[in-house]
Design a protein around this motif. Sequence first.
Motif, PDB file in Angstrom:
ATOM      1  N   ARG A 172       0.850  -1.205   0.000  1.00 57.02           N
ATOM      2  CA  ARG A 172       0.000   0.000   0.000  1.00 57.02           C
ATOM      3  C   ARG A 172       0.881   1.250   0.000  1.00 57.02           C
ATOM      4  O   ARG A 172       1.875   1.330   0.717  1.00 57.02           O
ATOM      5  N   GLY A 173       0.524   2.212  -0.817  1.00 62.10           N
ATOM      6  CA  GLY A 173       1.304   3.429  -0.917  1.00 62.10           C
ATOM      7  C   GLY A 173       2.410   3.354  -1.953  1.00 62.10           C
ATOM      8  O   GLY A 173       3.085   4.346  -2.212  1.00 62.10           O
ATOM      9  N   GLN A 174       2.608   2.164  -2.558  1.00 60.54           N
ATOM     10  CA  GLN A 174       3.630   2.015  -3.595  1.00 60.54           C
ATOM     11  C   GLN A 174       3.012   1.912  -4.984  1.00 60.54           C
ATOM     12  O   GLN A 174       3.684   1.546  -5.940  1.00 60.54           O
ATOM     13  N   ALA A 175       1.726   2.199  -5.086  1.00 61.14           N
ATOM     14  CA  ALA A 175       1.045   2.108  -6.372  1.00 61.14           C
ATOM     15  C   ALA A 175       1.648   3.103  -7.358  1.00 61.14           C
ATOM     16  O   ALA A 175       2.193   4.126  -6.957  1.00 61.14           O
ATOM     17  N   PRO A 176       1.548   2.839  -8.677  1.00 62.97           N
ATOM     18  CA  PRO A 176       0.881   1.675  -9.241  1.00 62.97           C
ATOM     19  C   PRO A 176       1.781   0.432  -9.234  1.00 62.97           C
ATOM     20  O   PRO A 176       2.868   0.448  -9.814  1.00 62.97           O
ATOM     21  N   LEU A 177       1.325  -0.607  -8.563  1.00 64.66           N
ATOM     22  CA  LEU A 177       2.083  -1.846  -8.436  1.00 64.66           C
ATOM     23  C   LEU A 177       1.110  -3.005  -8.345  1.00 64.66           C
ATOM     24  O   LEU A 177       0.130  -2.943  -7.602  1.00 64.66           O
ATOM     25  N   VAL A 178       1.392  -4.059  -9.116  1.00 67.14           N
ATOM     26  CA  VAL A 178       0.578  -5.273  -9.113  1.00 67.14           C
ATOM     27  C   VAL A 178       1.460  -6.453  -8.724  1.00 67.14           C
ATOM     28  O   VAL A 178       2.579  -6.603  -9.234  1.00 67.14           O
ATOM     29  N   LEU A 179       0.953  -7.287  -7.837  1.00 65.99           N
ATOM     30  CA  LEU A 179       1.612  -8.554  -7.533  1.00 65.99           C
ATOM     31  C   LEU A 179       0.994  -9.612  -8.433  1.00 65.99           C
ATOM     32  O   LEU A 179      -0.189  -9.963  -8.286  1.00 65.99           O
ATOM     33  N   ASN A 180       1.776 -10.109  -9.389  1.00 63.68           N
ATOM     34  CA  ASN A 180       1.284 -11.117 -10.324  1.00 63.68           C
ATOM     35  C   ASN A 180       1.668 -12.493  -9.790  1.00 63.68           C
ATOM     36  O   ASN A 180       2.850 -12.854  -9.768  1.00 63.68           O
ATOM     37  N   VAL A 181       0.674 -13.251  -9.350  1.00 60.94           N
ATOM     38  CA  VAL A 181       0.891 -14.525  -8.675  1.00 60.94           C
ATOM     39  C   VAL A 181       0.501 -15.670  -9.604  1.00 60.94           C
ATOM     40  O   VAL A 181      -0.603 -15.678 -10.170  1.00 60.94           O
ATOM     41  N   ASN A 182       1.391 -16.638  -9.765  1.00 55.86           N
ATOM     42  CA  ASN A 182       1.123 -17.838 -10.545  1.00 55.86           C
ATOM     43  C   ASN A 182       1.355 -19.064  -9.678  1.00 55.86           C
ATOM     44  O   ASN A 182       2.388 -19.171  -9.009  1.00 55.86           O
ATOM     45  N   VAL A 183       0.395 -19.988  -9.713  1.00 57.49           N
ATOM     46  CA  VAL A 183       0.372 -21.133  -8.802  1.00 57.49           C
ATOM     47  C   VAL A 183       0.486 -22.435  -9.590  1.00 57.49           C
ATOM     48  O   VAL A 183      -0.240 -22.619 -10.573  1.00 57.49           O
ATOM     49  N   PRO A 184       1.361 -23.352  -9.166  1.00 57.63           N
ATOM     50  CA  PRO A 184       1.466 -24.650  -9.851  1.00 57.63           C
ATOM     51  C   PRO A 184       0.192 -25.476  -9.714  1.00 57.63           C
ATOM     52  O   PRO A 184      -0.545 -25.351  -8.728  1.00 57.63           O
ATOM     53  N   HIS A 185      -0.028 -26.332 -10.676  1.00 56.65           N
ATOM     54  CA  HIS A 185      -1.172 -27.253 -10.667  1.00 56.65           C
ATOM     55  C   HIS A 185      -0.802 -28.455  -9.798  1.00 56.65           C
ATOM     56  O   HIS A 185      -0.269 -29.458 -10.281  1.00 56.65           O
ATOM     57  N   VAL A 186      -1.049 -28.336  -8.499  1.00 55.23           N
ATOM     58  CA  VAL A 186      -0.798 -29.444  -7.564  1.00 55.23           C
ATOM     59  C   VAL A 186      -2.048 -29.641  -6.725  1.00 55.23           C
ATOM     60  O   VAL A 186      -2.787 -28.686  -6.448  1.00 55.23           O
ATOM     61  N   ALA A 187      -2.284 -30.867  -6.317  1.00 57.53           N
ATOM     62  CA  ALA A 187      -3.537 -31.217  -5.667  1.00 57.53           C
ATOM     63  C   ALA A 187      -3.697 -30.577  -4.301  1.00 57.53           C
ATOM     64  O   ALA A 187      -4.821 -30.305  -3.870  1.00 57.53           O
ATOM     65  N   SER A 188      -2.603 -30.355  -3.600  1.00 55.54           N
ATOM     66  CA  SER A 188      -2.670 -29.867  -2.227  1.00 55.54           C
ATOM     67  C   SER A 188      -1.598 -28.814  -1.989  1.00 55.54           C
ATOM     68  O   SER A 188      -0.506 -28.885  -2.577  1.00 55.54           O
ATOM     69  N   PRO A 189      -1.862 -27.840  -1.113  1.00 54.64           N
ATOM     70  CA  PRO A 189      -0.811 -26.886  -0.751  1.00 54.64           C
ATOM     71  C   PRO A 189       0.432 -27.565  -0.192  1.00 54.64           C
ATOM     72  O   PRO A 189       1.534 -27.009  -0.293  1.00 54.64           O
ATOM     73  N   ASP A 190       0.273 -28.770   0.364  1.00 55.79           N
ATOM     74  CA  ASP A 190       1.430 -29.495   0.891  1.00 55.79           C
ATOM     75  C   ASP A 190       2.414 -29.873  -0.204  1.00 55.79           C
ATOM     76  O   ASP A 190       3.583 -30.167   0.076  1.00 55.79           O
ATOM     77  N   ASP A 191       1.940 -29.891  -1.448  1.00 60.79           N
ATOM     78  CA  ASP A 191       2.802 -30.264  -2.578  1.00 60.79           C
ATOM     79  C   ASP A 191       3.568 -29.083  -3.157  1.00 60.79           C
ATOM     80  O   ASP A 191       4.394 -29.267  -4.062  1.00 60.79           O
ATOM     81  N   LEU A 192       3.304 -27.878  -2.677  1.00 57.94           N
ATOM     82  CA  LEU A 192       4.038 -26.700  -3.140  1.00 57.94           C
ATOM     83  C   LEU A 192       5.428 -26.678  -2.513  1.00 57.94           C
ATOM     84  O   LEU A 192       5.606 -27.026  -1.346  1.00 57.94           O
ATOM     85  N   ARG A 193       6.401 -26.198  -3.280  1.00 60.31           N
ATOM     86  CA  ARG A 193       7.773 -26.137  -2.771  1.00 60.31           C
ATOM     87  C   ARG A 193       8.062 -24.842  -2.018  1.00 60.31           C
ATOM     88  O   ARG A 193       9.081 -24.736  -1.338  1.00 60.31           O
TER      89      ARG A 193
END
Length: 261
Positions: free
Chosen positions: A160-181
Amino acid sequence: MHILVTNDDGIDSPGLWALAKAMRAAGARVSVVAPAEEQSAMSMALPPQTNRELRAIIPPAELDGMLAFAHNGSPVGCVTVAMLSGVLPPIDAVVAGINRGLNGGSNVMLSGTVGAAMIGALWGLPAMAVSLQYIGPEPMPWATAAYVAERLFPLLEQIRGQAPLVLNVNVPHVASPDDLRGFRQTRLSEFFFGHYLDIELNPTGPVERSQIIFRFARERVPDFDVDTDDGAVRAGYVSITPLRPLMNSSPLTLNLPDLHA
């Protein structure tokens, strides 16, 4: 914090409601304005708004009490309506997604999901776009991406306060959050979709009236460095790439002609 949730896959996308639920679980007040129909690859387009409609939607039961609307315009149109129409209380942040498919490399310039976040950032708001890897006919693990969005929610206050700024988030196709590295801050990859498109012409008459078929040759996409968005996701990490919607001019010095020579 009052968050506007929107997308480019349309009001009926399960990813939209998974994201709205995640933002509410994170402690935010949430409202939804999303396209009535799919508006993918609209980038930051704002088509003429003549005869556009805003239709109230009943959210899923677990989101009872949330204000939600379908707008038959683009993702940027949805954010603009939310900001200026007065149908919603003042908005503190914009979160777009969860998109069906990654938005890395050059795709960020096409994506309506990223475009919606970008216009939010231009309004001076913290903004985040969330996309989930698509790998074929398997069910999309929306819950994994929703978990990621909830965990990253505090970053909205951090930027907040650093606009214009976007956080572009990309998530792997894994069945569970436990499988994320884990999470990685990344840069844009060199991916350009045009290198992996096959185009077929199926003439049904004169060649100028041919049917054009686009096919994305996913099997030809190479590996990318793990410090890039596409590379991190393919290595099993959640990628977070800070983006700015305003492009800085290049330091290149041009040899300009004399106007009157």
